[in-house]
Design a protein around this motif. Structure first.
Motif, short mmCIF file in Angstrom:
data_model
loop_
_atom_site.label_atom_id
_atom_site.label_comp_id
_atom_site.label_asym_id
_atom_site.label_seq_id
_atom_site.Cartn_x
_atom_site.Cartn_y
_atom_site.Cartn_z
N THR A 104 -16.85 -2.47 1.30
CA THR A 104 -17.90 -1.75 2.00
C THR A 104 -17.22 -0.85 3.03
OG1 THR A 104 -19.48 -3.57 1.76
CG2 THR A 104 -19.90 -1.98 3.52
N VAL A 105 -17.68 0.37 3.15
CA VAL A 105 -17.09 1.29 4.12
C VAL A 105 -17.92 1.26 5.40
CG1 VAL A 105 -16.45 3.68 4.61
CG2 VAL A 105 -16.18 2.75 2.29
N ALA A 106 -17.28 1.04 6.53
CA ALA A 106 -17.98 0.97 7.80
C ALA A 106 -18.64 2.30 8.13
CB ALA A 106 -17.01 0.58 8.91
N GLN A 107 -19.81 2.22 8.74
CA GLN A 107 -20.52 3.41 9.19
C GLN A 107 -20.29 3.67 10.67
OE1 GLN A 107 -22.22 5.39 6.89
NE2 GLN A 107 -21.08 3.95 5.59
N ALA B 225 -9.62 6.05 3.25
CA ALA B 225 -9.79 6.29 1.81
C ALA B 225 -8.68 5.62 1.01
CB ALA B 225 -9.82 7.79 1.53
N ALA B 226 -7.47 5.62 1.53
CA ALA B 226 -6.35 4.97 0.84
C ALA B 226 -6.58 3.47 0.75
CB ALA B 226 -5.05 5.27 1.56
N HIS B 227 -7.10 2.88 1.82
CA HIS B 227 -7.40 1.45 1.80
C HIS B 227 -8.54 1.15 0.82
CE1 HIS B 227 -5.01 -0.55 4.98
NE2 HIS B 227 -4.86 0.70 5.40
N ARG B 228 -9.58 1.95 0.85
CA ARG B 228 -10.71 1.72 -0.06
C ARG B 228 -10.24 1.75 -1.51
NH1 ARG B 228 -14.27 5.99 1.13
NH2 ARG B 228 -13.22 7.20 -0.46
N SER B 229 -9.39 2.72 -1.84
CA SER B 229 -8.87 2.83 -3.20
C SER B 229 -8.04 1.62 -3.58
CB SER B 229 -8.04 4.12 -3.31
OG SER B 229 -7.46 4.22 -4.59
N TRP B 230 -7.19 1.16 -2.66
CA TRP B 230 -6.35 0.00 -2.98
C TRP B 230 -7.22 -1.23 -3.25
CZ3 TRP B 230 -5.49 -4.98 -1.64
CH2 TRP B 230 -4.34 -5.58 -2.15
N PHE B 231 -8.19 -1.47 -2.42
CA PHE B 231 -9.03 -2.66 -2.60
C PHE B 231 -9.83 -2.60 -3.89
CE2 PHE B 231 -8.15 -3.38 1.93
CZ PHE B 231 -7.89 -4.75 1.88
N ARG B 232 -10.32 -1.42 -4.23
CA ARG B 232 -11.06 -1.30 -5.49
C ARG B 232 -10.15 -1.63 -6.67
NH1 ARG B 232 -14.49 4.31 -4.43
NH2 ARG B 232 -16.30 3.34 -3.40
N GLN B 233 -8.93 -1.09 -6.66
CA GLN B 233 -7.99 -1.33 -7.75
C GLN B 233 -7.55 -2.79 -7.80
OE1 GLN B 233 -4.76 1.50 -7.48
NE2 GLN B 233 -6.15 3.24 -7.41
N LEU C 299 0.86 -1.18 0.00
CA LEU C 299 0.00 0.00 0.00
C LEU C 299 0.89 1.23 0.00
CD1 LEU C 299 -2.87 1.30 0.42
CD2 LEU C 299 -2.42 1.12 2.88
N GLN C 300 0.64 2.17 -0.91
CA GLN C 300 1.48 3.36 -1.03
C GLN C 300 1.30 4.27 0.18
OE1 GLN C 300 3.69 3.93 -3.47
NE2 GLN C 300 4.36 5.84 -2.56
N PRO C 301 2.38 4.60 0.92
CA PRO C 301 2.25 5.51 2.07
C PRO C 301 1.99 6.93 1.60
CG PRO C 301 4.57 5.01 1.67
CD PRO C 301 3.77 4.14 0.72
N LEU C 302 1.32 7.69 2.44
CA LEU C 302 0.98 9.07 2.11
C LEU C 302 1.56 10.02 3.14
CD1 LEU C 302 -2.79 8.60 1.15
CD2 LEU C 302 -0.84 8.78 -0.40
N PRO C 303 2.00 11.21 2.71
CA PRO C 303 2.51 12.20 3.67
C PRO C 303 1.46 12.58 4.69
CG PRO C 303 2.99 12.83 1.38
CD PRO C 303 2.04 11.68 1.32
N ARG C 304 1.93 12.94 5.88
CA ARG C 304 1.09 13.42 6.98
C ARG C 304 0.19 12.34 7.56
NH1 ARG C 304 1.22 17.25 3.20
NH2 ARG C 304 -0.82 16.68 2.36
N LEU C 305 0.48 11.08 7.20
CA LEU C 305 -0.24 9.94 7.80
C LEU C 305 0.81 8.99 8.37
CD1 LEU C 305 -3.07 9.31 5.19
CD2 LEU C 305 -3.25 10.47 7.41
N PRO C 306 1.40 9.34 9.52
CA PRO C 306 2.54 8.57 10.04
C PRO C 306 2.20 7.17 10.49
CG PRO C 306 1.81 10.22 11.64
CD PRO C 306 1.09 10.52 10.37
#
Length: 279
Positions: free
Chosen positions: A117-120, A103-111, A65-72
């Protein structure tokens, strides 16, 4: 009387990991985190690579999973989703500092070909939902909402067994309990309410019980393929108990990531199973 040691069999697994490119301890959302303690980012990356390489050497498939800035805390990939029989429930983090990770996880799984399903309701993925046999053990009381257990049961299609955590040091289920095989776990009884402890003893009468010393180094934050068990090299007592029960303990050294409150399992999201077999 001679006790027969079970013959343990490894199965090839598929895991999702996220490099600690931006790892730091910039805030405190669990008792392990202290922003005043320095973190060696280079050492954290080396230790993470050793974990990744060890998984590969054992024959497992590792996705990234690609890491993103400001999400340590993205390195703790297990918290981003629950995956059971190919069904994916993306986390809804309790703390705003980690919320964008979902959101990063949701995108990875879709790809990757899943239909997530996103938890409520508050739910922190495999940190609090651990499949074992035909059940999912679920933690609550500190991060994941008890009501989220029912939401997960519907989304994942398996019976969920609710367990209540009581010690803030063990803020996710996977810090206090590890699934070793389809019918075996190891856990730390003082991390649970007496009722939850009784539930675990009834379901797993041969469970390995961790000592205070091994629990205090997050020895239960472990990964098993049914035979090999990756756990912190500081949990020497648990390693001995695992050997006696037919498992092969594999010690890994992750002291930098422990400063964020995570061990081997926190870094690893297991995918059950690969796309193509999911519903």
């Amino acid at each position: 009387m001679t006790t027969t040691v079970p013959c343990r069999v490894a199965t090839r697994r598929r895991f999702l990991l996220c490099p600690p490119a931006y790892f730091a301890v910039e805030y405190a959302i669990n008792p392990w985190m202290d922003p005043s303690r320095p973190v060696d980012a280079d050492a954290a990356l080396r230790q993470w690579r050793t974990l990744r390489d060890t998984l590969r050497e054992l024959g497992h498939r590792v996705e990234t999973l690609q890491p993103l800035p400001r999400l340590p805390d993205m390195v703790f990939a297990a918290n981003g989703a629950s995956v059971v029989d190919g069904r994916v429930l993306v986390a809804r983090f309790r703390h705003p500092e980690r919320a964008p990770e979902a959101a990063a996880h949701r995108s990875w799984f879709r790809q990757a070909g899943y239909r997530p399903t996103v938890a409520q309701l508050p739910n922190e993925g495999q940190g609090d939902f651990l499949p074992v046999g035909d059940l999912v053990l679920a933690g609550s009381g500190l991060r994941t909402s008890p009501a989220a257990h029912r939401e997960a049961e519907a989304a994942l299609g398996r019976r969920v067994v609710s367990l209540q955590l009581t010690d803030p040091r063990f803020y996710h289920l996977d810090t206090a309990l590890a699934v070793l095989s389809e019918d075996q776990i190891m856990y730390y009884p003082p991390a649970f309410t007496p009722e939850s402890d009784r539930t675990l003893r009834a379901l797993f009468p041969r469970a390995i019980l961790a000592t205070d010393r091994d629990a205090d180094v997050l020895g239960l934050n472990a990964i098993s393929d049914g035979r090999h068990v990756l756990l912190t090299d500081a949990a020497e007592g648990l390693a001995e108990q695992l050997r006696a029960d037919g498992f092969v303990p594999v010690g890994v050294h992750l002291p930098e990531l422990l400063k964020g409150g995570g061990g081997p399992k926190c870094c690893v999201l297991e995918l059950h199973p690969a796309p193509g077999g999911h519903r």
